[in-house]
Write an enzyme that holds these catalytic residues in place. Sequence first.
Site, PDB file in Angstrom:
ATOM      1  CG  ASP A   9      -1.708   1.222   1.409  1.00 17.14           C
ATOM      2  OD1 ASP A   9      -2.433   1.592   0.472  1.00 17.14           O
ATOM      3  OD2 ASP A   9      -1.597   1.849   2.487  1.00 17.14           O
ATOM      4  CG  ASP A  11      -1.557   7.796   0.292  1.00 14.73           C
ATOM      5  OD1 ASP A  11      -0.710   8.700   0.261  1.00 14.73           O
ATOM      6  OD2 ASP A  11      -2.264   7.490  -0.683  1.00 14.73           O
ATOM      7  CG  ASP A 171      -2.164   2.314   6.276  1.00  7.90           C
ATOM      8  OD1 ASP A 171      -2.365   1.914   5.108  1.00  7.90           O
ATOM      9  OD2 ASP A 171      -2.599   3.395   6.695  1.00  7.90           O
TER      10      ASP A 171
END
Length: 222
Positions: A9, A11, A171
């Site tokens: 991922d 961001d 995240d």
Amino acid sequence: MSVSGVLFDLDGTLVDSVTEMHLALNLALSDVAFPVVSHGQVQQWVGNGIDVLVKRGLSCDLEINPDLSDALVTQAIARFKVHYQALVGEYAALYPGVEVGLYELGALPKALVTNKNRAFTLQLLQKLNIAKHFDVIVCGDDGNKKPDPYLLKLACEQLGITTEQAIMIGDSKSDILAAQSAEMPVIAVNYGYNQGEPLSQFNPQYLCEQFSDIIPILTNQN
């Protein structure tokens, strides 16, 4: 752990980019005469793509107001994109250990899988000089966004591996659920944008406190 490819991922996993999203969102909200929102609110709202972020901003809540008019949403999203394009990469920074970690992973095939639009993704990667680390870049405008598994499966296809041969690193709940739907193991990191939800409740295979913790897992040193 033996893997043939790693999906990252962007961001909240590799890059702390919430400040410029916060600035762009507040400028867009001001353009449509809506109240501005806090940095902390935006940090809890990011992760599901621009359209969802803007709708959350207009709703001033994680839960989107179903009564928002289509015309308002369209206008606000357009304004966000204008402002964000001017800001991408200006206030973003790699999380500690990311650049060193990507180099340490060396020749291991790597894909970036993000819900961010491709134009903004490429702009951010160029600003941070990390595009060179990725063999494949899959973005939110390539198909159904995470938590749908489509982008992860597409990344594996482009890497020439099966989902069982890959591992996802993210995240958020969206990253974990997308990986689980793709029947792919997942490493979750605790320092990013988890929308206020403890990631442990979604049962990732690994839960790491910092990016450098990931490297031993991927290089069989654990």
